[in-house]
Design a protein around this motif. Sequence first.
Motif, PDB file in Angstrom:
ATOM      1  N   GLU A 102     -41.974 -19.215 -69.642  1.00 50.51           N
ATOM      2  CA  GLU A 102     -42.878 -18.512 -70.565  1.00 50.51           C
ATOM      3  C   GLU A 102     -44.354 -18.859 -70.335  1.00 50.51           C
ATOM      4  O   GLU A 102     -45.039 -19.394 -71.216  1.00 50.51           O
ATOM      5  CB  GLU A 102     -42.483 -18.827 -72.005  1.00 50.51           C
ATOM      6  CG  GLU A 102     -41.048 -18.409 -72.314  1.00 50.51           C
ATOM      7  CD  GLU A 102     -40.588 -18.826 -73.697  1.00 50.51           C
ATOM      8  OE1 GLU A 102     -40.120 -17.962 -74.456  1.00 50.51           O
ATOM      9  OE2 GLU A 102     -40.704 -20.027 -74.012  1.00 50.51           O
TER      10      GLU A 102
ATOM     11  N   ASP B 214     -45.321 -14.237 -54.448  1.00 50.59           N
ATOM     12  CA  ASP B 214     -44.849 -14.894 -55.670  1.00 50.59           C
ATOM     13  C   ASP B 214     -45.921 -14.911 -56.752  1.00 50.59           C
ATOM     14  O   ASP B 214     -45.622 -14.800 -57.943  1.00 50.59           O
ATOM     15  CB  ASP B 214     -44.366 -16.312 -55.362  1.00 50.59           C
ATOM     16  CG  ASP B 214     -45.489 -17.235 -54.897  1.00 50.59           C
ATOM     17  OD1 ASP B 214     -46.290 -16.808 -54.044  1.00 50.59           O
ATOM     18  OD2 ASP B 214     -45.558 -18.391 -55.373  1.00 50.59           O
TER      19      ASP B 214
ATOM     20  N   GLU C 239     -46.145 -11.369 -58.285  1.00 55.79           N
ATOM     21  CA  GLU C 239     -45.041 -11.148 -59.219  1.00 55.79           C
ATOM     22  C   GLU C 239     -45.223 -11.971 -60.497  1.00 55.79           C
ATOM     23  O   GLU C 239     -44.920 -11.511 -61.597  1.00 55.79           O
ATOM     24  CB  GLU C 239     -43.719 -11.512 -58.541  1.00 55.79           C
ATOM     25  CG  GLU C 239     -43.363 -10.596 -57.383  1.00 55.79           C
ATOM     26  CD  GLU C 239     -42.158 -11.085 -56.605  1.00 55.79           C
ATOM     27  OE1 GLU C 239     -41.565 -12.110 -57.021  1.00 55.79           O
ATOM     28  OE2 GLU C 239     -41.815 -10.457 -55.587  1.00 55.79           O
ATOM     29  N   HIS C 240     -45.726 -13.204 -60.328  1.00 52.62           N
ATOM     30  CA  HIS C 240     -45.900 -14.099 -61.478  1.00 52.62           C
ATOM     31  C   HIS C 240     -46.905 -13.526 -62.474  1.00 52.62           C
ATOM     32  O   HIS C 240     -46.637 -13.483 -63.687  1.00 52.62           O
ATOM     33  CB  HIS C 240     -46.367 -15.470 -60.988  1.00 52.62           C
ATOM     34  CG  HIS C 240     -46.506 -16.494 -62.068  1.00 52.62           C
ATOM     35  ND1 HIS C 240     -45.443 -17.215 -62.568  1.00 52.62           N
ATOM     36  CD2 HIS C 240     -47.601 -16.926 -62.768  1.00 52.62           C
ATOM     37  CE1 HIS C 240     -45.858 -18.028 -63.508  1.00 52.62           C
ATOM     38  NE2 HIS C 240     -47.165 -17.878 -63.654  1.00 52.62           N
TER      39      HIS C 240
ATOM     40  N   ASN D 184     -47.919 -10.404 -62.749  1.00 52.20           N
ATOM     41  CA  ASN D 184     -47.381  -9.164 -63.315  1.00 52.20           C
ATOM     42  C   ASN D 184     -46.355  -9.445 -64.405  1.00 52.20           C
ATOM     43  O   ASN D 184     -46.255  -8.712 -65.389  1.00 52.20           O
ATOM     44  CB  ASN D 184     -46.733  -8.319 -62.220  1.00 52.20           C
ATOM     45  CG  ASN D 184     -47.764  -7.669 -61.297  1.00 52.20           C
ATOM     46  OD1 ASN D 184     -48.929  -7.523 -61.661  1.00 52.20           O
ATOM     47  ND2 ASN D 184     -47.330  -7.297 -60.102  1.00 52.20           N
ATOM     48  N   ARG D 185     -45.595 -10.527 -64.259  1.00 50.00           N
ATOM     49  CA  ARG D 185     -44.549 -10.874 -65.215  1.00 50.00           C
ATOM     50  C   ARG D 185     -45.132 -11.305 -66.560  1.00 50.00           C
ATOM     51  O   ARG D 185     -44.508 -11.114 -67.609  1.00 50.00           O
ATOM     52  CB  ARG D 185     -43.681 -11.988 -64.629  1.00 50.00           C
ATOM     53  CG  ARG D 185     -42.522 -12.427 -65.510  1.00 50.00           C
ATOM     54  CD  ARG D 185     -41.504 -13.229 -64.692  1.00 50.00           C
ATOM     55  NE  ARG D 185     -42.115 -14.397 -64.063  1.00 50.00           N
ATOM     56  CZ  ARG D 185     -42.154 -15.601 -64.616  1.00 50.00           C
ATOM     57  NH1 ARG D 185     -41.651 -15.786 -65.833  1.00 50.00           N
ATOM     58  NH2 ARG D 185     -42.699 -16.611 -63.992  1.00 50.00           N
ATOM     59  N   ILE D 186     -46.349 -11.879 -66.541  1.00 50.81           N
ATOM     60  CA  ILE D 186     -46.949 -12.344 -67.796  1.00 50.81           C
ATOM     61  C   ILE D 186     -47.295 -11.171 -68.704  1.00 50.81           C
ATOM     62  O   ILE D 186     -47.265 -11.267 -69.929  1.00 50.81           O
ATOM     63  CB  ILE D 186     -48.197 -13.207 -67.494  1.00 50.81           C
ATOM     64  CG1 ILE D 186     -47.767 -14.482 -66.758  1.00 50.81           C
ATOM     65  CG2 ILE D 186     -48.943 -13.573 -68.774  1.00 50.81           C
ATOM     66  CD1 ILE D 186     -48.904 -15.369 -66.324  1.00 50.81           C
ATOM     67  N   ARG D 187     -47.626 -10.033 -68.104  1.00 50.92           N
ATOM     68  CA  ARG D 187     -47.850  -8.794 -68.852  1.00 50.92           C
ATOM     69  C   ARG D 187     -48.922  -8.930 -69.924  1.00 50.92           C
ATOM     70  O   ARG D 187     -48.692  -8.650 -71.100  1.00 50.92           O
ATOM     71  CB  ARG D 187     -46.544  -8.316 -69.499  1.00 50.92           C
ATOM     72  CG  ARG D 187     -45.476  -7.908 -68.488  1.00 50.92           C
ATOM     73  CD  ARG D 187     -44.229  -7.429 -69.183  1.00 50.92           C
ATOM     74  NE  ARG D 187     -43.194  -7.021 -68.241  1.00 50.92           N
ATOM     75  CZ  ARG D 187     -41.976  -6.612 -68.588  1.00 50.92           C
ATOM     76  NH1 ARG D 187     -41.661  -6.550 -69.877  1.00 50.92           N
ATOM     77  NH2 ARG D 187     -41.089  -6.257 -67.688  1.00 50.92           N
TER      78      ARG D 187
END
Length: 271
Positions: free
Chosen positions: A100, A15, A18-19, A21-24
């Motif tokens: 966000e 998790d 993924e977290h 990576n999601r912030i980018r």
Amino acid sequence: MSLASYLKSKLIPADINEHINRIRKPIGSLGYDPWGYNNEVMKYGFSLTRQIYEKYFRVEAHGVENVPAEGPVLIIANHSGQLPIDGLLVGYALASREQEPRIPRAMIERFFPTVPWLGNLLNEFGAVLGDPVNCAKMLANNEAVIVFPEGVRGSGKLYRDRYQLKRFGNGFMHLAMKYKAPIVPVGVVGCEETIPAIANIKPLAKALGIPYAPVAMPVVLPAKVHLNFGPPMYFDDLEIPEELVTERVEQVKAEISRLIDKGLSERKKLF
């Protein structure tokens, strides 16, 4: 499976992977941004900080949604505790929020980059030397930046002076006005009790070339920490006399003081 892949699978939960990576966060082809931030190193730091945040300091954060989801923003907080634990916890609160999330940049004292390996490691976690030029560049790059206007005056304060705000410099206000960056005030309660110092040996600090040499127990105490993020404060970019800039700084300082009082009223016990 390589050693690096094996360690990653054991130390970084899926998790968290993924977290982050999601912030980018924008990085270059080699995995770093211009200030040394590294996405993969951050995952290890995030995993460790989660344990510190949730299990050791048992942080309660309120109002973190007040930090805008995008654009330049200055997160201004009170400073204490001898070590930059407060910055770590404030940063994690923002980076871990469900809606966000953002990975903020923290302005660190000039002393830390002089410690072998530590400076590079802090850069990889997103920290940057606390220099107005660096801060300006990051705001121009739409970063969220954590700033402690008290500087070493705050982090090195003695336990008897706990929760008494020291002088704020005006630099952050000039940057907020120039880059039209909202200011989100934060009141930190609990870090004062993590490493309570009863004295500061100034001659020793000067001899060692460090900001302060506190007389304190060589252990970080598990004080419960409360973080209160206030509503964003907006200031126009009109040219005004320095005394009016100082008045704006005092407005921010007063709001942080209010948030500290809120945290103290919410606190039931120290540990």
